[in-house]
Design an enzyme around this catalytic site. Structure first.
Site, PDB file in Angstrom:
ATOM      1  N   TRP A  61      -2.973   8.650  -3.809  1.00 16.03           N
ATOM      2  CA  TRP A  61      -2.733   9.868  -3.035  1.00 16.03           C
ATOM      3  C   TRP A  61      -2.616  11.086  -3.961  1.00 16.03           C
ATOM      4  CZ3 TRP A  61      -1.639  10.344   2.423  1.00 16.03           C
ATOM      5  CH2 TRP A  61      -1.836   9.151   3.123  1.00 16.03           C
ATOM      6  N   ARG A  93       0.848  -1.186   0.000  1.00 12.89           N
ATOM      7  CA  ARG A  93       0.000   0.000   0.000  1.00 12.89           C
ATOM      8  C   ARG A  93       0.889   1.243   0.000  1.00 12.89           C
ATOM      9  NH1 ARG A  93      -3.036  -3.729  -0.588  1.00 12.89           N
ATOM     10  NH2 ARG A  93      -4.949  -4.198   0.565  1.00 12.89           N
ATOM     11  N   THR A  94       0.367   2.303  -0.607  1.00 13.56           N
ATOM     12  CA  THR A  94       1.040   3.594  -0.475  1.00 13.56           C
ATOM     13  C   THR A  94       0.632   4.166   0.868  1.00 13.56           C
ATOM     14  OG1 THR A  94       0.947   3.952  -2.870  1.00 13.56           O
ATOM     15  CG2 THR A  94       1.410   5.872  -1.507  1.00 13.56           C
ATOM     16  N   LEU A  95       1.470   3.933   1.881  1.00 17.18           N
ATOM     17  CA  LEU A  95       1.125   4.363   3.227  1.00 17.18           C
ATOM     18  C   LEU A  95       1.371   5.849   3.430  1.00 17.18           C
ATOM     19  CD1 LEU A  95       2.638   1.366   5.221  1.00 17.18           C
ATOM     20  CD2 LEU A  95       0.286   1.701   4.477  1.00 17.18           C
TER      21      LEU A  95
END
Length: 245
Positions: free
Chosen positions: A129, A22-24
């Site tokens: 994002w 995931r793009t945290l």
């Protein structure tokens, strides 16, 4: 007593299924995009900075791209997620062209598609994002809308992302009008971008302005705005501030 490592089942949480990423947190990001309607179409502006955290790492990142025949996309936020969005849209346009029915997707359809993509990814707790701006012209109808990273979307005569929502939109609310010429529209966008350059630490003085009309998309070569840094408030910004160093 013998201790033997037990084999994990295929569907275990520790198995291959748990390796998805995931793009945290966004790493390389772009700042504000500002766009408005003018009498012949849509104008959009963005700088070319790509920030790695608080470091202005890249200074030649293009964040505005044509989509199909009738649309123009600009994005702020994570650059790699913007590239993923472009990949989705390339597949969408290719699928639409394969029908070869003489029709093509307009900006309203592309904007609706983006709202579904962003909201779907948000519901999977794996958002893209980005905040994106989508403008275009089809059959003489101008369209301009925006979508946030969680799918919040709206259409308006002028939109902005990032700090532009706070610093550029008030200027646009005061000075935008229906019959805005191309030259006046460019001046208004440059005024907004200059304010953002003064106030946004992630902004860089290297900009592009794009326009889309019935004839197609034109994106300018990068250029710098004329600035003035000798204002007294810039020389001593903390003067008179209570409790400042």
């Amino acid at each position: 007593m013998n201790f033997m490592a037990s084999k994990q089942p295929e569907n275990s949480l520790l198995g291959p299924e748990s390796d998805s990423q995931r793009t945290l947190y966004p790493y390389v990001t772009g700042t504000s995009v500002v766009a408005l309607k003018y009498k012949d179409g849509i104008l959009m502006a963005a700088d070319m900075g790509g920030s790695y955290g608080s470091t202005l790492r890249y200074k030649s990142v293009e964040r505005m791209k044509p989509i199909g025949k009738h649309s123009l996309l600009g994005a702020s936020g994570e650059i790699s997620d913007f590239q993923e969005i472009l990949h989705y849209l390339d597949e969408l346009i290719l699928y639409d062209n394969m029908w070869d029915d003489g029709n093509s997707l307009g900006p309203k359809e592309v904007h609706n598609y983006l709202t579904r993509v962003m909201y779907n990814r948000r519901n999977k707790f794996n958002p893209l994002w980005n905040s994106v701006v989508l403008g275009g012209v089809k059959n003489g109808q101008k369209y301009l809308g925006t979508v946030s990273m969680i799918g919040v979307n709206f259409e308006d005569n002028h939109v902005a992302t990032g700090f532009g929502n706070h610093l550029a939109r008030p200027i646009l609310c005061q000075e935008w009008h229906d019959n805005l010429s191309f030259e006046d529209g460019v001046k208004l966008l440059e005024k907004c971008m200059r304010v953002l350059l003064y106030r946004d630490r992630s902004a860089v003085n290297k900009h592009q302005i794009a326009k889309i009309t019935e004839e197609g998309v034109t994106i300018s070569q990068p250029y710098s705005l004329k600035t003035y840094w000798e204002f007294s408030a810039f020389e001593n910004p903390a003067q008179g501030a209570v409790g400042s160093w």
